[in-house]
Write an enzyme that holds these catalytic residues in place. Structure first.
Site, mmCIF file in Angstrom:
data_model
loop_
_atom_site.group_PDB
_atom_site.id
_atom_site.type_symbol
_atom_site.label_atom_id
_atom_site.label_comp_id
_atom_site.label_asym_id
_atom_site.label_seq_id
_atom_site.Cartn_x
_atom_site.Cartn_y
_atom_site.Cartn_z
ATOM 1 N N CYS A 113 -49.489 -9.516 -47.817
ATOM 2 C CA CYS A 113 -47.805 -9.729 -47.912
ATOM 3 C C CYS A 113 -47.646 -11.099 -48.901
ATOM 4 O O CYS A 113 -46.600 -11.156 -49.536
ATOM 5 C CB CYS A 113 -47.455 -10.248 -46.617
ATOM 6 S SG CYS A 113 -47.783 -8.889 -45.689
ATOM 7 N N HIS A 260 -40.844 -13.146 -47.246
ATOM 8 C CA HIS A 260 -41.467 -11.948 -47.263
ATOM 9 C C HIS A 260 -40.843 -11.160 -46.211
ATOM 10 O O HIS A 260 -40.486 -11.778 -44.933
ATOM 11 C CB HIS A 260 -42.812 -12.111 -46.934
ATOM 12 C CG HIS A 260 -43.492 -10.528 -46.242
ATOM 13 N ND1 HIS A 260 -43.420 -9.610 -46.819
ATOM 14 C CD2 HIS A 260 -44.262 -10.704 -45.424
ATOM 15 C CE1 HIS A 260 -43.886 -8.598 -46.153
ATOM 16 N NE2 HIS A 260 -44.489 -9.251 -45.202
ATOM 17 N N ASN A 291 -41.134 -3.172 -43.949
ATOM 18 C CA ASN A 291 -41.965 -4.197 -44.449
ATOM 19 C C ASN A 291 -42.929 -3.533 -45.831
ATOM 20 O O ASN A 291 -43.600 -2.835 -45.460
ATOM 21 C CB ASN A 291 -42.809 -4.721 -43.435
ATOM 22 C CG ASN A 291 -43.993 -5.830 -43.707
ATOM 23 O OD1 ASN A 291 -44.041 -5.718 -45.128
ATOM 24 N ND2 ASN A 291 -44.289 -6.691 -42.812
HETATM 25 O O1 UT7 Z 1 -46.077 -8.574 -43.008
HETATM 26 C C1 UT7 Z 1 -46.997 -9.299 -42.141
HETATM 27 C C2 UT7 Z 1 -47.214 -8.579 -41.347
HETATM 28 N N1 UT7 Z 1 -46.818 -8.009 -39.964
HETATM 29 C C3 UT7 Z 1 -45.902 -8.707 -39.238
HETATM 30 O O2 UT7 Z 1 -45.448 -9.680 -39.648
HETATM 31 C C4 UT7 Z 1 -45.828 -8.204 -37.855
HETATM 32 C C5 UT7 Z 1 -45.866 -9.304 -36.947
HETATM 33 N N2 UT7 Z 1 -45.419 -8.594 -35.601
HETATM 34 C C6 UT7 Z 1 -44.373 -7.820 -35.197
HETATM 35 O O3 UT7 Z 1 -43.311 -7.805 -36.110
HETATM 36 C C7 UT7 Z 1 -44.171 -7.362 -33.739
HETATM 37 O O4 UT7 Z 1 -45.490 -7.952 -33.379
HETATM 38 C C8 UT7 Z 1 -44.156 -5.855 -33.754
HETATM 39 C C9 UT7 Z 1 -42.818 -5.598 -34.302
HETATM 40 C C10 UT7 Z 1 -45.288 -5.576 -34.505
HETATM 41 C C11 UT7 Z 1 -44.071 -5.772 -32.236
HETATM 42 O O5 UT7 Z 1 -43.011 -6.330 -31.424
HETATM 43 P P1 UT7 Z 1 -43.107 -7.212 -30.327
HETATM 44 O O6 UT7 Z 1 -42.054 -7.830 -29.447
HETATM 45 O O7 UT7 Z 1 -44.467 -8.217 -30.694
HETATM 46 O O8 UT7 Z 1 -43.821 -6.202 -29.179
HETATM 47 P P2 UT7 Z 1 -45.326 -6.391 -28.559
HETATM 48 O O9 UT7 Z 1 -46.733 -6.287 -29.531
HETATM 49 O O10 UT7 Z 1 -45.435 -7.715 -27.425
HETATM 50 O O11 UT7 Z 1 -45.400 -5.003 -27.671
HETATM 51 C C12 UT7 Z 1 -44.542 -5.006 -26.483
HETATM 52 C C13 UT7 Z 1 -44.548 -3.331 -26.180
HETATM 53 C C14 UT7 Z 1 -45.968 -2.896 -25.882
HETATM 54 O O12 UT7 Z 1 -46.042 -2.201 -25.043
HETATM 55 P P3 UT7 Z 1 -46.729 -2.550 -23.585
HETATM 56 O O13 UT7 Z 1 -48.136 -2.955 -24.157
HETATM 57 O O14 UT7 Z 1 -45.976 -3.879 -23.069
HETATM 58 O O15 UT7 Z 1 -46.848 -1.237 -22.660
HETATM 59 C C15 UT7 Z 1 -46.013 -2.035 -27.303
HETATM 60 O O16 UT7 Z 1 -47.161 -0.997 -27.107
HETATM 61 O O17 UT7 Z 1 -43.873 -2.463 -27.189
HETATM 62 C C16 UT7 Z 1 -44.738 -1.512 -27.454
HETATM 63 N N3 UT7 Z 1 -44.345 -1.201 -28.838
HETATM 64 C C17 UT7 Z 1 -43.586 -0.294 -29.081
HETATM 65 N N4 UT7 Z 1 -42.680 0.560 -28.217
HETATM 66 C C18 UT7 Z 1 -41.816 1.084 -28.922
HETATM 67 C C19 UT7 Z 1 -45.139 -1.433 -29.968
HETATM 68 N N5 UT7 Z 1 -44.620 -0.841 -31.188
HETATM 69 C C20 UT7 Z 1 -43.435 -0.041 -30.472
HETATM 70 C C21 UT7 Z 1 -42.597 0.962 -31.067
HETATM 71 N N6 UT7 Z 1 -41.747 1.552 -30.188
HETATM 72 N N7 UT7 Z 1 -42.625 1.207 -32.537
#
Ligand code: UT7
Length: 334
Positions: A113, A260, A291
């Protein structure tokens, strides 16, 4: 003193759109969840067989045309990608062949990134050392091929998109306050390397790619989203403050911040922490492209310029955080 100045930009987004609604069919997710948690509505993906350098090519050609520069006049290609056409050689060499510039040196960088910021720092250093005067900095990401289009991979499948951008950077005589790349701050912290990674093929194992590895589903992007998020929202403001201090400016002098495009919530958290107005100062176009890793900043800059948000004399801050972890920020005076 020599300044490194953007003399032409280009971008390329593959035609095929993948909407949140389309993802709903493939995995347990919803348009509502993705929009709320990331700000993304759709992303684009390459056609089968379209590799990283092929995505870079139209962006590079557009940047050269906008700079009114013949490809033969480019003295160095810096190619940033997280996933090249091959493990080796780098995609810079493949772009060199596609552009038809045999002999022009091409170097690949893999700062994910933060690739555009690291690439700018290299271009600036080459120009200030006097080694080169005309550099093509290309960022190109084909990530759709490494995403698991299933519930297991829904965190990354919802987030990442394909795209490319390029900038022709030239040497101009100037002084500290004239147009061009200003101060740059760079950091890496490899303690978190596995938190966002593609781990095979790997030189830690023999053979470095096997059927078993594929069966074990180790060829996909893996991400510890929460940890990336947690670090991003502290490192972004810290590195933006660091680069403004290096430049000797305050946030009131900054016309536009181009972060980014990682996740809209990250940009909003940074805006809030830094007390910057989200809609007028912190740029976002993540809803259209997702992204796009190292291509996201130059794509956003290209669009901000097209939308008339950047005028001569404006100070812009670009900042990135991502895999490595690597992060950085750069000041650019338009
Ligand atoms: O470019 C730099 C690299 N990447 C980033 O900057 C990403 C940084 N992180 C994020 O953007 C976020 O952490 C995500 C968008 C990836 C995830 O969002 P979050 O609010 O942090 O969710 P979480 O990881 O705390 O997960 C909450 C729940 C989980 O389910 P359980 O374990 O609570 O049952 C995930 O499995 O949301 C679930 N989840 C989804 N649900 C529906 C994760 N992805 C999805 C999805 N649709 N696409």
């Amino acid at each position: 003193m020599k300044k490194a100045v953007f003399s032409g930009m280009g971008m390329y987004i593959p035609e095929t759109i993948v909407t949140n609604k389309q993802l709903e069919v493939l995995m347990d997710t919803s348009d509502e969840w993705i929009t709320e948690r990331t700000g993304i509505k759709e992303r684009h993906k390459v056609k089968p067989g379209e590799g990283t350098a092929a995505v870079a090519l139209p962006a590079a050609v557009m940047a050269l045309a906008n700079a009114k520069m013949a490809k033969e006049d480019i003295q160095l290609i810096i190619f940033s990608t997280i996933a090249g056409d091959f493990l080796a050689p780098g995609s810079g060499a493949i772009l060199n062949e596609m552009l038809g510039v045999p002999g022009t040196p091409a170097v690949d960088i893999r700062q994910a990134c933060s690739g555009f910021i690291f690439g700018m720092s290299m271009a600036k250093a080459y120009i200030q050392s006097g080694l080169y005067e005309r550099i093509l900095l290309v960022t190109a990401e084909v990530q759709s091929v490494a995403l698991q289009m299933s519930t297991e991979g829904r965190d990354t499948a919802a987030l990442f998109g394909d795209g490319a951008a390029a900038v022709v950077i030239i040497a101009e005589d100037g002084h500290k306050d004239s147009a061009g790349i200003g101060s740059i701050a760079l950091h890496s912290d490899g303690r978190y390397a596995e938190d966002l990674s593609i781990q095979i093929p790997t030189t830690r194992e023999t053979p470095f790619l096997s059927e078993q590895m594929i069966k074990d589903r180790r060829h996909w992007v893996v991400m510890n989203g929460r940890n990336v998020f947690k670090h991003a929202i502290t490192k972004f403001p810290a590195v933006i403050n660091e680069v403004m201090a290096l430049e000797g400016i305050t946030k009131d002098q900054v016309k536009l911040v181009i972060p980014h495009q990682a996740n809209l919530r990250i940009s909003e958290a940074v805006a809030k922490k830094m007390d910057l107005p989200m809609h007028s100062v912190v740029y976002s176009n993540i809803h259209k492209y997702g992204n796009t890793t190292s291509a996201s900043i130059p794509i956003a800059l290209f669009e901000a310029v097209q939308e008339g948000k950047v005028k001569k004399g404006d100070l812009i801050v670009m900042a990135a955080f991502g895999a490595g972890f690597s992060w950085g920020a750069a000041i650019y005076k338009w």
